[in-house]
Design an enzyme around this catalytic site. Structure first.
Site, mmCIF file in Angstrom:
data_model
loop_
_atom_site.group_PDB
_atom_site.id
_atom_site.type_symbol
_atom_site.label_atom_id
_atom_site.label_comp_id
_atom_site.label_asym_id
_atom_site.label_seq_id
_atom_site.Cartn_x
_atom_site.Cartn_y
_atom_site.Cartn_z
ATOM 1 N N GLY A 1 0.785 -1.224 0.000
ATOM 2 C CA GLY A 1 0.000 0.000 0.000
ATOM 3 C C GLY A 1 0.818 1.274 0.000
ATOM 4 N N ARG B 1 -16.346 18.433 1.348
ATOM 5 C CA ARG B 1 -17.664 18.428 1.996
ATOM 6 C C ARG B 1 -17.560 18.378 3.513
ATOM 7 N NH1 ARG B 1 -20.521 13.966 -1.836
ATOM 8 N NH2 ARG B 1 -18.340 13.333 -2.071
ATOM 9 N N HIS C 1 -16.521 22.962 -3.067
ATOM 10 C CA HIS C 1 -17.851 22.736 -2.517
ATOM 11 C C HIS C 1 -18.257 23.863 -1.575
ATOM 12 C CE1 HIS C 1 -21.367 20.428 -1.428
ATOM 13 N NE2 HIS C 1 -21.068 20.548 -0.151
ATOM 14 N N ASP D 1 -31.147 22.649 -4.609
ATOM 15 C CA ASP D 1 -31.426 22.945 -3.201
ATOM 16 C C ASP D 1 -31.195 24.436 -2.960
ATOM 17 O OD1 ASP D 1 -28.617 23.280 -3.029
ATOM 18 O OD2 ASP D 1 -28.366 21.191 -2.430
ATOM 19 N N LYS E 1 -35.819 20.645 -0.738
ATOM 20 C CA LYS E 1 -35.633 19.229 -0.409
ATOM 21 C C LYS E 1 -35.229 19.072 1.051
ATOM 22 C CE LYS E 1 -30.691 18.868 -1.392
ATOM 23 N NZ LYS E 1 -29.638 18.297 -2.229
ATOM 24 N N ASP F 1 -22.800 12.937 -6.869
ATOM 25 C CA ASP F 1 -22.116 11.804 -6.245
ATOM 26 C C ASP F 1 -22.882 10.513 -6.554
ATOM 27 O OD1 ASP F 1 -20.706 10.013 -4.709
ATOM 28 O OD2 ASP F 1 -20.692 11.242 -2.904
ATOM 29 N N THR F 2 -23.870 10.182 -5.748
ATOM 30 C CA THR F 2 -24.638 8.961 -6.011
ATOM 31 C C THR F 2 -25.822 9.221 -6.940
ATOM 32 O OG1 THR F 2 -26.037 9.307 -4.064
ATOM 33 C CG2 THR F 2 -24.015 8.019 -3.759
#
Length: 335
Positions: free
Chosen positions: A39, A97, A131, A173, A196, A226-227
């Site tokens: 790693g 974030r 962000h 938002d 929201k 993101d998702t």
């Protein structure tokens, strides 16, 4: 500039760094990144940087910690090799974030990352669409944040068949209202806001719409996807409110987990994203994705830093100049 400037690419942003060098008409710096079985990471410079201005191009997206460590180790290598200055071009700034304590006993990880970059030896940081704008204040070295709305607005203005009089810019938002207003001003369009609630991280539910999208082309603008849960929830609401067409645009396509499948199953006409995060694989999976290159903006920033010129003027020239128009034209042809 050409003799005193070296641009290195690390693992996350190799293609973008090559584009930047092509614009600046300099060769990409020789640099090798090794990831060992245990790693550990080793960054080896393949050329002298003594007395030179070094620019590392590296987004700290997934795998976030590996990409961040590559950058830190690269900075250390340049510092020990007597580079005159070490500049970090971080198109996507990971941990952004985590910019405040939302609950007791939480860390402010974006401040920690800023401190690590400084302590490693960075002299300047260039980011894109942070962000949270206050992250610039976490640095005690020059920190420039480049806005990509100019790229997106130029693309939409030149998009065949899109009548700007039919466009409504939508913020997903309340927090993104300022961003939506800036894009709307560039397009001469009205603004709508999705109200929201977010019951838990990466989960958002659209509740109501402030504004009118009936019979309009809704352009949803956000800093990142993101998702895609927030986005797809908003898309459904916009169609319920009478939108004729929905286009989504963002600077950072994080696209974690089920994001691509959600986008493919949505009614999006087009998903516009920049290459602050490499999208070469995702674009193969999702045909409605249009990728705009931020290389002209990054190249303009590097040139302005090297020549001690106004950054805002350089960025404006890059957007209105031939490089951006070539990028937009190329994406239109692909579409």
């Amino acid at each position: 500039m050409k003799d005193s400037t070296v641009v290195f690419a690390l693992s996350a942003s190799h293609d973008l760094a090559q584009e930047i060098c092509d614009i600046l008409e300099i060769p990409l710096g020789k640099c090798t990144v090794h990831h060992f079985a245990d790693g550990e990471i080793l960054v080896e410079l393949g050329e002298s940087v003594r007395g030179k201005d070094v620019f590392f191009v590296q987004s700290t997206n997934r795998p976030v910690n590996d990409n961040l460590m590559e950058l830190l180790i690269g900075i250390d290598a340049c510092k020990r090799a007597s580079a005159r200055s070490i500049n970090c071009v971080i198109p996507y700034f990971g941990y952004a974030r985590q910019d405040r304590k939302a609950k007791p006993r939480q860390p402010i990880s974006s401040k920690l990352v800023a401190t690590m970059l400084e302590r490693a030896g960075a002299n300047r940081v260039i980011t894109m669409d942070l962000h949270a704008a206050q992250i610039q204040g976490y640095f005690d070295i020059p920190a420039d944040d480049i806005n990509t709305l100019t790229l997106i607005s130029e693309y939409l203005k030149s998009k065949p068949g899109l009548n700007l009089e039919d466009v409504v810019v939508v913020s997903p938002d309340h927090g993104g209202t300022v961003r939506a207003r800036r894009l709307a001003d560039r397009l001469g369009a009205p603004v709508a806001i999705i109200d929201k609630r977010r019951p838990k991280p990466n989960v958002a539910v659209a509740m109501n719409l402030l504004g009118d999208v009936d019979g309009k082309v809704a352009v949803v603008i956000d800093d990142m996807v993101d998702t895609a849960g927030t986005l797809t929830s908003g898309i459904n609401m916009l169609y319920e409110k009478g939108a004729r067409e929905v286009i989504a645009a963002c600077a950072h396509g994080v696209l974690s987990g089920p994001a691509i499948e959600r986008l493919k199953n949505s009614k999006l006409t087009e998903f516009i994203v920049t290459n602050t995060i490499d999208q070469s694989e995702n674009s193969k999976l999702y045909n409605e994705m249009t990728v705009l290159s931020v290389a002209p903006l990054a190249a303009a920033a590097i040139e302005a830093v090297e020549l001690n010129e106004s950054l805002s003027t350089a960025l404006n020239d890059a957007v209105t100049g031939e490089f951006v128009h070539k990028v937009c034209q190329s994406d239109e042809n692909q579409a």
